[in-house]
Write an enzyme that holds these catalytic residues in place. Structure first.
Site, PDB file in Angstrom:
ATOM      1  N   LYS A 116      20.101  18.826 -32.283  1.00  0.00           N
ATOM      2  CA  LYS A 116      20.567  17.728 -31.437  1.00  0.00           C
ATOM      3  C   LYS A 116      20.814  16.445 -32.225  1.00  0.00           C
ATOM      4  CE  LYS A 116      18.196  19.472 -27.300  1.00  0.00           C
ATOM      5  NZ  LYS A 116      17.585  20.650 -27.920  1.00  0.00           N
ATOM      6  N   GLU A 200      14.657   9.460 -26.868  1.00  0.00           N
ATOM      7  CA  GLU A 200      15.803   8.793 -26.264  1.00  0.00           C
ATOM      8  C   GLU A 200      15.386   7.976 -25.046  1.00  0.00           C
ATOM      9  OE1 GLU A 200      19.457  11.893 -27.170  1.00  0.00           O
ATOM     10  OE2 GLU A 200      18.475  11.929 -25.217  1.00  0.00           O
ATOM     11  N   HIS A 235      12.758  19.581 -16.211  1.00  0.00           N
ATOM     12  CA  HIS A 235      13.937  19.691 -17.071  1.00  0.00           C
ATOM     13  C   HIS A 235      14.505  21.106 -17.126  1.00  0.00           C
ATOM     14  CE1 HIS A 235      12.896  15.663 -18.265  1.00  0.00           C
ATOM     15  NE2 HIS A 235      11.724  16.071 -18.678  1.00  0.00           N
ATOM     16  N   ARG A 297      26.270  28.783 -27.381  1.00  0.00           N
ATOM     17  CA  ARG A 297      26.043  30.125 -26.824  1.00  0.00           C
ATOM     18  C   ARG A 297      26.575  30.159 -25.396  1.00  0.00           C
ATOM     19  NH1 ARG A 297      21.943  28.868 -23.300  1.00  0.00           N
ATOM     20  NH2 ARG A 297      20.534  27.212 -23.935  1.00  0.00           N
TER      21      ARG A 297
END
Length: 666
Positions: A116, A200, A235, A297
């Protein structure tokens, strides 16, 4: 077309790949762990090979063993599905080194987008906005804590590798940061073999919107429109849909172009997903979305994209891997109707969505136009604690969003599943929730509406208990009739369980176990001449109160599932287990005096933070149990002292097993 494929995965995605490959005339080769020896995908494949014990790191994550099978069987390609090795660049490289086609992007693209932090730096250079935060390589806890302070709480800790909500923690205040960081890193290491994280800013009222991209080996790249995956818990996506409700055409075009350019920048090939987070406080706007990550993917939610485009993404994967060009360009693609997917999990919404295991005593899905079921299990299969708890994906397609949601809600209401607890009733309530239907939702919607969605502890349902008792009585009657007529036995009036007496009201006591807890029940026949259909049931609860339930509800045979020790009663998707109490069946191992900390689910004890003699405070973390890729922290119920440790880290534990004994303060 490639002649044969080895499927380096399991469950419903393995079944999906096998069906598509066979339709294309390919030979299918499955690999499986000891826990999956009798799994549906193993039975479906043309041949299957054992690669190791149940833990994924000893089987589905073993590149060497998978390649051994591929070479021994002459597999032309390997399809990784999603999860496990699907985003491991070293796996793609190993396939290429052994002359086996990897059905996915090249290793360089996986490396560029699979992490990421690197992906954010790449797209930022291309002018795509990213969420403010720290995306660097420094992983010192003190440094990350300071960065979180500079960013401003709430913050989101995210694993650099992988996806699926693993290694992700929302942190509201500085005092919680250290524990959340430790948990996220440990979970990331277990799931992806990489403990690194980024930090973040947490976007308020976020909408999770992703763009499906597809590319061939000649550099042709298109997007297949967007999916909205905002309904999440911890999440993890729960319900996904396509297209995103309230998506302005201008924003769709801008996000689609950004996703295509990101894929083109890394020389992408095959199916991929570029994920964005959008600020939804004032509706979706083209100037308020941020790049999150790219999943290199196929995604779990790909069926909704297939439904609105009419494409088979797995078939396209095979064709592109075979060297074929994409058979269309961007202008050829159109959106047809609306599709919604619900993830049916083996979990208990009434117990904070704890994973649930056990035998599937019943499993039946409705059929019909516009309805699709993707599953990797059948009735009689076992849901184990080793892998993701998904039982099935239920997908509905309609001309409009309203029609698709109504169709999905109806399908979930007609779904029969008994054994492990499931979220089927919870999913149905979600589909029917007014705010969701009118597009007023974000990623925090579920957490804010747990009560309305039924995801809170509830007492046993009296009507289900009554029906369970009546069904047990009928079973007893049927058994005695069978012994008398079929086995040639002699029926004795002394064996009858009908409380026969010469005068007065007929009454009989039945101690039963309801969802593992003893409840005393009295069955009453008001009229000596009455049949079973006139019985009243009086339930005596543990708090001393009683509840009389009359025989007013018509009994649907599909609402009763007989098990080896009783019956499961289904009522609006909720399961109630009722069994006769056996006074001689005493589980000495799990008995306690009220101060024991027990395993909330079958799983592995992965961390222990105390030792005998330690003083603990109420709410203090004592241990962590992991099952189905999920961690559950065990905390002290009160102040006290650790009297005994009954299990060691690394051991498998059963649900209800005693792990820690506390001597609490009076």
């Amino acid at each position: 077309m490639l002649e044969s494929v080895l499927i380096a995965n399991r469950g419903e995605i393995a079944c999906r790949i096998i069906r598509t490959a066979k339709r294309l005339g390919m030979r299918t080769i499955a690999v499986y762990s000891e826990a999956d020896a009798d799994a549906l995908f193993v039975r479906m494949a043309d041949e299957a090979h054992l690669i190791g014990p149940a833990p994924a790191r000893e089987s589905y994550l073993r590149i060497d063993r998978i390649l051994e099978v591929a070479k021994a069987t002459g597999a032309a390609c390997i399809h990784p599905g999603y999860g496990f090795l699907s985003e491991r660049a070293e796996f793609a490289e190993a396939c290429a080194e052994n002359g086996i086609v990897f059905v996915g992007p090249p290793a360089a693209a996986i490396k560029a987008m699979g992490l990421k932090d690197a992906a954010k730096a790449l797209v930022q250079q291309a002018g795509v906005p990213v969420v403010p935060g720290y995306h660097g390589s420094k992983q010192d806890p003190d440094f990350l804590r300071q960065k979180a302070y500079e960013i401003g709480y709430p913050v989101l800790i995210k694993a650099v590798a992988g996806g699926g909500g693993k290694g992700m923690r929302r942190v509201e205040k500085a005092a919680d940061f250290d524990a959340a960081l430790e948990s996220a890193q440990r979970e990331a290491q277990n799931a992806f073999g990489d403990p690194r994280v980024l930090v973040e800013k947490y976007i308020l009222a976020p909408r999770h919107i992703e763009i499906q991209v597809f590319a061939d080996q000649e550099g042709n790249v298109v997007h297949l429109f967007e999916r909205d995956c905002s309904l999440q818990r911890r999440h993890q996506k729960v319900i996904e849909e396509a297209p995103a409700p309230g998506m302005p055409p201008e924003m769709r075009e801008i996000m689609g172009k950004a996703a295509v350019e990101a894929a083109r920048a890394v020389g992408y090939v095959g199916a991929g997903t570029v994920e964005f987070i959008a600020d939804g406080r004032e509706g979706l706007r083209p100037d308020r979305f941020y790049f999150m990550e790219m999943n290199t993917r196929l995604q779990v939610e790909h069926p909704v994209t297939e439904a609105i485009t009419g494409l088979d993404l797995v078939e396209l994967q095979f064709r592109v891997a075979s060297g074929e060009w994409l058979p269309f360009n961007q202008d050829d693609l159109e959106i047809h109707g609306h599709a919604v997917e619900a993830r049916l999990y083996a979990e208990d919404p009434e117990r904070e969505f704890l994973p649930s295991t056990g035998k599937l005593w019943a499993l039946d899905f409705p059929e019909g136009e516009g309805l699709r079921i993707d599953t990797g299990v059948q009735p009689g299969d076992e849901v184990t604690p080793y892998y993701d708890p998904m039982i099935a994906k239920v997908i509905a397609h309609g001309a409009t969003r309203h029609e698709a949601l109504a169709h999905l809600a109806e399908a979930l209401g007609d779904t029969i599943v008994a054994g492990p607890k499931t979220n089927v009733a919870f999913l149905k309530k979600l589909c029917e929730a007014e705010e969701f239907r009118t597009g007023q939702f974000d990623t925090g919607y579920i957490d804010r509406h747990l009560d309305a969605l039924g995801a809170v502890p509830k007492a046993a349902d009296p009507e289900s208990v009554r029906l369970g008792v009546l069904r047990l009585l009928e079973q007893d009657f049927d058994t005695r009739q069978y012994k008398s007529t079929v086995q040639g036995g002699v029926e004795s009036p002394w064996d009858d369980h009908d409380a026969f007496q010469l005068a007065g009201q007929r009454r009989q006591g039945f101690p039963v176990m309801v969802d593992g807890e003893r409840i005393d029940v009295t069955v009453e026949w008001p009229d000596p001449r009455a049949t079973h259909t006139a019985m009243d049931v009086v339930i005596h609860w543990a708090d001393g109160t009683s509840h009389l339930v009359g025989d007013y509800m018509q009994r649907d045979p599909r609402n009763f599932v007989v098990t080896d020790d009783g019956v499961i009663v289904l009522n609006a998707g909720r399961q109630t287990r009722v069994a006769l109490h056996d006074p001689f069946d005493v589980d000495l191992e799990h008995m306690d005096g009220g101060d024991s900390i027990k395993a909330p689910m079958h799983g592995k004890l992965i961390a222990l933070f105390v030792k005998p003699g330690d003083k603990v405070e109420k709410g203090q973390r004592l241990a962590i149990v992991e099952a189905m890729k999920m961690e559950h922290a065990l905390v002290a119920p009160a102040d006290g002292e650790v009297a005994e440790i009954a299990a060691e880290p690394g051991t498998q534990v059963a649900e209800g097993a005693r792990l820690i004994v506390l001597k609490t303060e009076e």
